[in-house]
Design an enzyme around this catalytic site. Structure first.
Site, PDB file in Angstrom:
ATOM      1  N   CYS A   1       5.166  -4.202 -12.410  1.00 10.40           N
ATOM      2  CA  CYS A   1       4.442  -4.695 -13.475  1.00 10.40           C
ATOM      3  C   CYS A   1       3.348  -3.709 -14.016  1.00 10.40           C
ATOM      4  CB  CYS A   1       3.815  -6.079 -13.321  1.00 10.40           C
ATOM      5  SG  CYS A   1       5.256  -7.329 -13.440  1.00 10.40           S
ATOM      6  N   ARG A   2       2.235  -3.949 -13.270  1.00 14.54           N
ATOM      7  CA  ARG A   2       0.935  -3.097 -13.666  1.00 14.54           C
ATOM      8  C   ARG A   2       1.224  -1.755 -13.478  1.00 14.54           C
ATOM      9  NH1 ARG A   2      -3.165  -6.252  -9.810  1.00 14.54           N
ATOM     10  NH2 ARG A   2      -1.172  -6.063  -8.436  1.00 14.54           N
ATOM     11  N   SER A   3       1.371  -1.127 -12.141  1.00 11.70           N
ATOM     12  CA  SER A   3       1.616   0.125 -12.036  1.00 11.70           C
ATOM     13  C   SER A   3       2.506   0.914 -12.651  1.00 11.70           C
ATOM     14  CB  SER A   3       1.670   0.419 -10.536  1.00 11.70           C
ATOM     15  OG  SER A   3       2.982  -0.002  -9.910  1.00 11.70           O
TER      16      SER A   3
ATOM     17  N   CYS B   1       0.246  -0.709  -7.359  1.00  7.56           N
ATOM     18  CA  CYS B   1       0.147  -2.153  -7.467  1.00  7.56           C
ATOM     19  C   CYS B   1       0.835  -2.887  -6.201  1.00  7.56           C
ATOM     20  CB  CYS B   1       0.172  -2.942  -8.818  1.00  7.56           C
ATOM     21  SG  CYS B   1       2.131  -2.755  -9.154  1.00  7.56           S
TER      22      CYS B   1
ATOM     23  N   ASP C   1      -2.433  -9.532 -12.280  1.00  6.41           N
ATOM     24  CA  ASP C   1      -0.858  -9.433 -12.050  1.00  6.41           C
ATOM     25  C   ASP C   1      -0.242 -10.398 -13.232  1.00  6.41           C
ATOM     26  OD1 ASP C   1       1.757  -9.051 -11.492  1.00  6.41           O
ATOM     27  OD2 ASP C   1       0.982  -8.937  -9.157  1.00  6.41           O
TER      28      ASP C   1
ATOM     29  N   ASN D   1       5.172  -2.912  -7.789  1.00 10.26           N
ATOM     30  CA  ASN D   1       5.508  -1.568  -8.672  1.00 10.26           C
ATOM     31  C   ASN D   1       6.533  -2.177  -9.654  1.00 10.26           C
ATOM     32  OD1 ASN D   1       6.926   1.674  -8.167  1.00 10.26           O
ATOM     33  ND2 ASN D   1       5.347   1.106  -9.552  1.00 10.26           N
TER      34      ASN D   1
END
Length: 136
Positions: free
Chosen positions: A12-14, A7, A114, A10
Site C-alpha cells: 500500500c503505502r510504500s 512500510c 496504513d 509493501n
C-alpha cells in the site's frame, strides 16, 4: 538520487510512494520494500492500485519485496512510512540508517496511516503525493 520507501508489507503505502516518485522523478532510482515478508512477490493491494490509477499512477508492475541489508548502502535515502517501521529499520541497520518519510519531506514528524487498516486510500495518496513532491 536513489530512494527506498518502506512500510510493513509493501502493498500500500510504500508501493504508492514508489509510483508517485517514479512519476515525479523519472531519472531517479526509486524502489519500495516492506519490513515483513508476508506479501513478497505479490502485486500492490487491489484498492490501492485502483486509487492510484484514478490519479494517473500505475502500480501494476510492482511486486512486494522485503528490506535487505544491502538496501542501506545501495540507497541514498531509506524513508519509513511510520514510526514503527522507522524503529525496525534503525534496529536492522543502525541509528540514522533511515528517516521518517513525511519528516524528511518537511511535512512534520508524523506517520502515513496504513490504508490497509484505515481504508482511506485517498488520504494516504494525498500525504504520499505531497511528501514525494517535496523530496525534489
Amino acid at each position: 538520487m536513489r530512494i527506498l520507501f518502506v512500510c510493513l508489507g509493501n502493498i500500500c503505502r510504500s508501493a504508492a510512494a514508489e509510483g508517485a516518485a517514479r512519476a515525479c522523478f523519472p531519472d531517479w532510482e526509486i524502489d519500495s520494500a516492506g519490513t515483513g515478508g508476508w506479501h513478497v512477490g505479490d502485486p500492490p493491494y487491489g484498492p490501492m492500485i485502483a486509487a492510484a490509477r484514478a490519479r494517473g499512477l500505475d502500480l501494476t508492475a510492482q511486486r512486494a519485496r522485503q528490506v535487505r541489508p544491502e538496501d542501506f548502502t545501495r540507497f541514498d535515502r531509506v524513508l519509513a512510512m511510520d514510526r514503527a517501521v522507522l524503529r525496525d529499520l534503525r534496529a536492522m541497520a543502525g541509528g540514522d540508517a533511515a528517516e521518517l518519510f513525511l519528516e524528511a519531506a518537511g511535512l512534520g514528524a508524523r506517520d502515513v496511516p496504513d490504508p490497509y487498516y484505515t481504508r482511506d486510500f485517498q488520504g494516504c495518496l494525498d500525504l504520499v503525493e505531497a511528501g514525494v513532491a517535496r523530496l525534489g
